[in-house]
Scaffold this motif. Structure first.
Motif, PDB file in Angstrom:
ATOM      1  N   GLY A 244      50.439  20.674  61.251  1.00 43.93           N
ATOM      2  CA  GLY A 244      50.407  19.397  61.948  1.00 43.93           C
ATOM      3  C   GLY A 244      50.840  19.525  63.388  1.00 43.93           C
ATOM      4  N   ARG A 245      50.849  18.363  64.061  1.00 45.57           N
ATOM      5  CA  ARG A 245      51.221  18.312  65.476  1.00 45.57           C
ATOM      6  C   ARG A 245      51.950  17.002  65.745  1.00 45.57           C
ATOM      7  NH1 ARG A 245      48.972  21.008  70.090  1.00 45.57           N
ATOM      8  NH2 ARG A 245      47.747  22.179  68.604  1.00 45.57           N
ATOM      9  N   VAL A 246      53.005  17.060  66.544  1.00 48.31           N
ATOM     10  CA  VAL A 246      53.745  15.858  66.925  1.00 48.31           C
ATOM     11  C   VAL A 246      52.910  15.087  67.945  1.00 48.31           C
ATOM     12  CG1 VAL A 246      55.862  14.924  67.949  1.00 48.31           C
ATOM     13  CG2 VAL A 246      55.974  16.994  66.525  1.00 48.31           C
TER      14      VAL A 246
ATOM     15  N   ILE B 166      58.547  25.089  64.833  1.00 46.54           N
ATOM     16  CA  ILE B 166      57.733  24.483  65.884  1.00 46.54           C
ATOM     17  C   ILE B 166      57.460  25.455  67.019  1.00 46.54           C
ATOM     18  CG2 ILE B 166      58.429  22.104  65.402  1.00 46.54           C
ATOM     19  CD1 ILE B 166      60.391  22.335  67.772  1.00 46.54           C
ATOM     20  N   LYS B 167      56.313  25.228  67.642  1.00 42.12           N
ATOM     21  CA  LYS B 167      55.944  25.952  68.860  1.00 42.12           C
ATOM     22  C   LYS B 167      55.506  24.913  69.875  1.00 42.12           C
ATOM     23  CE  LYS B 167      54.393  30.401  67.076  1.00 42.12           C
ATOM     24  NZ  LYS B 167      53.266  31.348  66.992  1.00 42.12           N
ATOM     25  N   PRO B 168      55.777  25.170  71.152  1.00 38.91           N
ATOM     26  CA  PRO B 168      55.326  24.229  72.172  1.00 38.91           C
ATOM     27  C   PRO B 168      53.807  24.192  72.240  1.00 38.91           C
ATOM     28  CG  PRO B 168      56.727  25.955  73.123  1.00 38.91           C
ATOM     29  CD  PRO B 168      56.467  26.322  71.705  1.00 38.91           C
ATOM     30  N   PRO B 169      53.253  23.098  72.736  1.00 42.61           N
ATOM     31  CA  PRO B 169      51.800  23.057  72.916  1.00 42.61           C
ATOM     32  C   PRO B 169      51.381  24.055  73.984  1.00 42.61           C
ATOM     33  CG  PRO B 169      52.831  21.175  73.966  1.00 42.61           C
ATOM     34  CD  PRO B 169      53.924  21.902  73.216  1.00 42.61           C
ATOM     35  N   ALA B 170      50.158  24.506  73.905  1.00 35.98           N
ATOM     36  CA  ALA B 170      49.653  25.435  74.912  1.00 35.98           C
ATOM     37  C   ALA B 170      49.250  24.666  76.160  1.00 35.98           C
ATOM     38  CB  ALA B 170      48.462  26.204  74.355  1.00 35.98           C
ATOM     39  N   ASP B 171      49.538  25.228  77.308  1.00 37.57           N
ATOM     40  CA  ASP B 171      49.058  24.670  78.567  1.00 37.57           C
ATOM     41  C   ASP B 171      47.606  25.094  78.757  1.00 37.57           C
ATOM     42  OD1 ASP B 171      51.191  23.221  79.516  1.00 37.57           O
ATOM     43  OD2 ASP B 171      52.123  24.911  80.536  1.00 37.57           O
TER      44      ASP B 171
ATOM     45  N   PHE C 223      64.035  22.977  72.294  1.00 34.60           N
ATOM     46  CA  PHE C 223      64.325  22.583  70.925  1.00 34.60           C
ATOM     47  C   PHE C 223      64.329  23.825  70.051  1.00 34.60           C
ATOM     48  CE2 PHE C 223      63.079  18.610  72.735  1.00 34.60           C
ATOM     49  CZ  PHE C 223      63.778  17.659  72.025  1.00 34.60           C
ATOM     50  N   ALA C 224      65.396  23.992  69.287  1.00 39.06           N
ATOM     51  CA  ALA C 224      65.475  25.143  68.403  1.00 39.06           C
ATOM     52  C   ALA C 224      64.484  24.985  67.267  1.00 39.06           C
ATOM     53  CB  ALA C 224      66.889  25.282  67.857  1.00 39.06           C
ATOM     54  N   SER C 225      64.022  26.107  66.760  1.00 45.84           N
ATOM     55  CA  SER C 225      63.104  26.094  65.626  1.00 45.84           C
ATOM     56  C   SER C 225      63.798  26.812  64.478  1.00 45.84           C
ATOM     57  CB  SER C 225      61.822  26.831  66.005  1.00 45.84           C
ATOM     58  OG  SER C 225      60.884  26.776  64.982  1.00 45.84           O
TER      59      SER C 225
ATOM     60  N   ILE D 163      53.485  22.179  64.439  1.00 48.86           N
ATOM     61  CA  ILE D 163      54.410  22.291  63.311  1.00 48.86           C
ATOM     62  C   ILE D 163      53.886  23.316  62.312  1.00 48.86           C
ATOM     63  CG2 ILE D 163      55.505  21.063  61.395  1.00 48.86           C
ATOM     64  CD1 ILE D 163      55.073  18.479  63.048  1.00 48.86           C
ATOM     65  N   PHE D 164      54.762  24.236  61.928  1.00 52.51           N
ATOM     66  CA  PHE D 164      54.441  25.273  60.954  1.00 52.51           C
ATOM     67  C   PHE D 164      55.458  25.213  59.821  1.00 52.51           C
ATOM     68  CE2 PHE D 164      52.916  26.603  65.023  1.00 52.51           C
ATOM     69  CZ  PHE D 164      51.799  27.394  64.813  1.00 52.51           C
ATOM     70  N   VAL D 165      55.031  25.552  58.618  1.00 52.28           N
ATOM     71  CA  VAL D 165      55.959  25.739  57.505  1.00 52.28           C
ATOM     72  C   VAL D 165      55.577  27.024  56.788  1.00 52.28           C
ATOM     73  CG1 VAL D 165      56.392  23.269  57.184  1.00 52.28           C
ATOM     74  CG2 VAL D 165      54.661  24.401  55.807  1.00 52.28           C
ATOM     75  N   SER D 166      56.516  27.550  56.035  1.00 58.07           N
ATOM     76  CA  SER D 166      56.263  28.755  55.259  1.00 58.07           C
ATOM     77  C   SER D 166      55.315  28.422  54.109  1.00 58.07           C
ATOM     78  CB  SER D 166      57.587  29.295  54.707  1.00 58.07           C
ATOM     79  OG  SER D 166      57.343  30.315  53.767  1.00 58.07           O
ATOM     80  N   ARG D 167      54.330  29.255  53.876  1.00 58.84           N
ATOM     81  CA  ARG D 167      53.391  29.033  52.768  1.00 58.84           C
ATOM     82  C   ARG D 167      54.128  28.951  51.433  1.00 58.84           C
ATOM     83  NH1 ARG D 167      51.550  27.805  48.960  1.00 58.84           N
ATOM     84  NH2 ARG D 167      49.554  28.204  47.981  1.00 58.84           N
TER      85      ARG D 167
END
Length: 197
Positions: A17-19, A49-54, A67-69, A104-108
């Protein structure tokens, strides 16, 4: 912002997903899930989480804040066709808005189990597709959601000269009529599908 410190990025991370922005004034975030049924998003309390790409290919920080992940999720709930969530340590709209665009990422391994005849898309991608007669049709490279059912995108092993991969890709409905069996252990799907379809 300390949030979920001590968690290593999972080797089996899947983007789910994405915020899309803030929700309300108390620091909740709105999320657009990549699935119409966001079970995995709602089942876990730690979102990596990872920041969006520019546009130039780099990444950017959210509103100047780091923000910590992972983010620790206090609670989440379905809201319309998306999800809203309360993030530990995020108490105001400005901080929530700063997360806009975060992936947004989660572990499989944190995905909830599914019924014996159900599958997560991520588990089908990369599987070999064989006809009943044994001929190999190619590999699942993606799926399409058509509403009533999903459709496998199957790319051939070799693309004929003068063609693009998309031109020779097969689209096979993921329905009991066309799918004989799925073996995740053997990494294959057997289908009732003609070579000339």
């Amino acid at each position: 912002m300390a949030n979920g410190a001590g968690f290593a990025w999972p080797a089996d991370a899947v983007e789910i997903g994405r915020v899309t922005g803030a929700w309300g004034v108390k620091g909740w975030i709105r999320v657009s899930p990549h699935s119409s049924d966001p079970l995995a998003l709602r089942a876990t309390k730690h979102w990596f989480i990872k920041p969006p790409a520019d546009p130039d290919g780099g990444t950017r920080l959210w509103g100047g804040q780091a923000f910590a992940s992972p983010l620790t999720i206090v609670q989440s709930k379905q809201h319309g066709d998306g999800v809203v969530a309360q993030v530990q340590g995020v108490h105001e709209r400005v901080a929530a808005e700063a997360l806009r665009g975060a992936r947004i990422f989660v572990s499989r391994q944190d995905f909830p189990p599914v019924a014996a005849d159900e599958y997560y898309w991520v588990d089908l991608i990369g599987l070999t597709v064989l006809r009943r007669q044994g001929e190999r049709l190619g590999t699942v490279v993606g799926l399409l959601n058509t509403g009533p059912h999903s459709v496998l995108r199957v790319a051939p092993d070799a693309v004929p000269d003068g063609k693009t991969a998309l031109e020779v890709e097969r689209l096979i409905p993921f329905t009991a009529v066309h799918i004989d069996s799925v073996s995740l252990a053997e990494r294959r799907i057997t289908v009732d599908w003609g070579l000339d379809y």
